[in-house]
Motif scaffolding. Structure first.
Motif, mmCIF file in Angstrom:
data_model
loop_
_atom_site.group_PDB
_atom_site.id
_atom_site.type_symbol
_atom_site.label_atom_id
_atom_site.label_comp_id
_atom_site.label_asym_id
_atom_site.label_seq_id
_atom_site.Cartn_x
_atom_site.Cartn_y
_atom_site.Cartn_z
ATOM 1 N N TYR A 76 -12.294 13.053 38.400
ATOM 2 C CA TYR A 76 -11.101 13.251 37.573
ATOM 3 C C TYR A 76 -10.678 11.991 36.827
ATOM 4 C CZ TYR A 76 -10.562 17.826 39.646
ATOM 5 O OH TYR A 76 -10.764 19.129 40.015
ATOM 6 N N GLU A 77 -11.190 10.837 37.229
ATOM 7 C CA GLU A 77 -10.817 9.580 36.563
ATOM 8 C C GLU A 77 -11.159 9.599 35.074
ATOM 9 O OE1 GLU A 77 -9.117 6.883 37.878
ATOM 10 O OE2 GLU A 77 -8.831 8.255 39.559
ATOM 11 N N GLY A 78 -12.235 10.258 34.723
ATOM 12 C CA GLY A 78 -12.648 10.321 33.319
ATOM 13 C C GLY A 78 -11.704 11.120 32.438
ATOM 14 N N TRP A 79 -10.803 11.884 33.041
ATOM 15 C CA TRP A 79 -9.868 12.718 32.283
ATOM 16 C C TRP A 79 -8.506 12.065 32.127
ATOM 17 C CZ3 TRP A 79 -11.791 16.968 30.014
ATOM 18 C CH2 TRP A 79 -13.011 17.440 30.490
ATOM 19 N N LYS A 80 -8.317 10.888 32.736
ATOM 20 C CA LYS A 80 -7.016 10.227 32.699
ATOM 21 C C LYS A 80 -6.744 9.586 31.340
ATOM 22 C CE LYS A 80 -5.928 7.536 36.100
ATOM 23 N NZ LYS A 80 -5.960 6.607 37.224
ATOM 24 N N HIS A 81 -5.473 9.426 31.053
ATOM 25 C CA HIS A 81 -5.054 8.678 29.877
ATOM 26 C C HIS A 81 -5.348 7.205 30.161
ATOM 27 C CE1 HIS A 81 -2.434 6.839 26.870
ATOM 28 N NE2 HIS A 81 -2.452 8.021 26.265
ATOM 29 N N PRO A 82 -5.760 6.439 29.146
ATOM 30 C CA PRO A 82 -6.085 5.019 29.383
ATOM 31 C C PRO A 82 -4.921 4.202 29.954
ATOM 32 C CG PRO A 82 -6.819 5.700 27.207
ATOM 33 C CD PRO A 82 -6.042 6.845 27.785
ATOM 34 N N SER A 83 -3.690 4.591 29.621
ATOM 35 C CA SER A 83 -2.530 3.869 30.143
ATOM 36 C C SER A 83 -2.132 4.441 31.500
ATOM 37 C CB SER A 83 -1.350 3.996 29.178
ATOM 38 O OG SER A 83 -0.166 3.522 29.794
ATOM 39 N N PRO A 84 -2.017 3.605 32.533
ATOM 40 C CA PRO A 84 -1.634 4.119 33.851
ATOM 41 C C PRO A 84 -0.225 4.704 33.873
ATOM 42 C CG PRO A 84 -1.867 1.720 33.896
ATOM 43 C CD PRO A 84 -2.286 2.189 32.532
ATOM 44 N N ASP A 85 0.599 4.343 32.893
ATOM 45 C CA ASP A 85 1.964 4.863 32.825
ATOM 46 C C ASP A 85 2.018 6.280 32.259
ATOM 47 O OD1 ASP A 85 2.853 2.406 33.766
ATOM 48 O OD2 ASP A 85 3.070 1.609 31.733
ATOM 49 N N ARG A 86 0.918 6.745 31.674
ATOM 50 C CA ARG A 86 0.913 8.058 31.026
ATOM 51 C C ARG A 86 -0.065 8.987 31.738
ATOM 52 N NH1 ARG A 86 0.598 7.928 24.807
ATOM 53 N NH2 ARG A 86 1.211 10.062 25.218
ATOM 54 N N TRP A 87 0.286 9.423 32.922
ATOM 55 C CA TRP A 87 -0.553 10.329 33.691
ATOM 56 C C TRP A 87 -0.209 11.772 33.341
ATOM 57 C CZ3 TRP A 87 2.554 13.350 36.633
ATOM 58 C CH2 TRP A 87 3.809 12.845 36.945
ATOM 59 N N THR A 88 -1.165 12.652 33.569
ATOM 60 C CA THR A 88 -0.952 14.078 33.336
ATOM 61 C C THR A 88 -1.354 14.856 34.583
ATOM 62 O OG1 THR A 88 -3.141 14.356 32.365
ATOM 63 C CG2 THR A 88 -1.339 13.885 30.843
ATOM 64 N N LEU A 89 -0.977 16.097 34.637
ATOM 65 C CA LEU A 89 -1.155 16.906 35.834
ATOM 66 C C LEU A 89 -2.618 17.103 36.224
ATOM 67 C CD1 LEU A 89 0.349 18.547 37.969
ATOM 68 C CD2 LEU A 89 0.198 20.511 36.459
ATOM 69 N N PHE A 90 -3.470 17.459 35.277
ATOM 70 C CA PHE A 90 -4.855 17.801 35.619
ATOM 71 C C PHE A 90 -5.598 16.684 36.358
ATOM 72 C CE2 PHE A 90 -9.404 17.922 34.386
ATOM 73 C CZ PHE A 90 -9.769 19.021 35.147
ATOM 74 N N PRO A 91 -5.646 15.460 35.852
ATOM 75 C CA PRO A 91 -6.435 14.434 36.554
ATOM 76 C C PRO A 91 -5.671 13.669 37.633
ATOM 77 C CG PRO A 91 -5.700 13.559 34.470
ATOM 78 C CD PRO A 91 -5.222 14.995 34.537
ATOM 79 N N ASP A 92 -4.394 14.004 37.857
ATOM 80 C CA ASP A 92 -3.589 13.251 38.811
ATOM 81 C C ASP A 92 -4.133 13.404 40.227
ATOM 82 O OD1 ASP A 92 -1.670 11.749 40.007
ATOM 83 O OD2 ASP A 92 0.017 13.068 39.521
#
Length: 125
Positions: A76-92
Motif C-alpha cells: 500500500y505504500e506505493g499508493w500514498k501521497h508523497p507528503s506524510p501530512d496528506r494521507w488517504t483512506l485506501f493506503p492508510d
C-alpha cells in the motif's frame, strides 16, 4: 527456510526470492498462472518469501473486514501521497486512524446512499 511460511506450498524459487513473482508479473499473465497455482497447491500458495496468495472467499471478511486486526502490507505504500501530512483512506496502514476515518465515510457507501447515486451513474453512462 526458517520462515513461518515455510510449510505453505508454492513454486520452489518463491521460497527464496521475490524474483520468481516479479518475473511472472512482468510477463503480464500472472492472474492466469495464479489460478493454476491454486489448482495445483490449494487455497493458500506462497508466491514469494513473505507473500502468499489466498483463494478462499470465506476468508475475505476475516482479512479485509471491518473487525479485521490484520495490518495492511507495504504494498500500500506505493499508493500514498508523497507528503506524510496528506494521507488517504485506501493506503492508510494505521489501523486505528483507518477505522476512525472509515466510520466518518461509511454512510456514503451504504446501500440506501448508493441507490440515490444510481441516476447520476446512468447519466454518465
Amino acid at each position: 527456510l526458517l520462515s513461518p511460511l515455510a510449510s505453505i506450498p508454492g513454486p520452489f524459487l518463491a521460497k527464496f526470492t521475490k524474483l520468481w513473482y516479479l518475473y511472472r508479473v512482468a510477463q503480464g499473465r500472472f492472474e492466469e498462472e495464479n489460478i493454476e497455482l491454486h489448482r495445483r497447491y490449494g487455497k493458500v500458495v506462497r508466491v514469494a518469501p513473505n507473500m502468499c496468495s489466498i483463494d478462499a472467499p470465506e476468508a475475505v471478511d476475516r482479512i479485509y473486514g471491518i473487525a479485521s486486526k490484520m495490518p495492511k502490507s507495504d504494498w500500500y505504500e506505493g499508493w500514498k501521497h508523497p507528503s506524510p501530512d496528506r494521507w488517504t483512506l485506501f493506503p492508510d496502514r494505521d489501523i486505528k486512524r483507518h477505522a476512525a476515518t472509515r466510520r466518518r465515510f461509511q454512510s456514503l457507501y451504504s446501500m440506501s446512499s448508493l441507490v440515490t447515486y444510481e441516476s447520476y451513474a446512468d447519466d454518465c453512462v
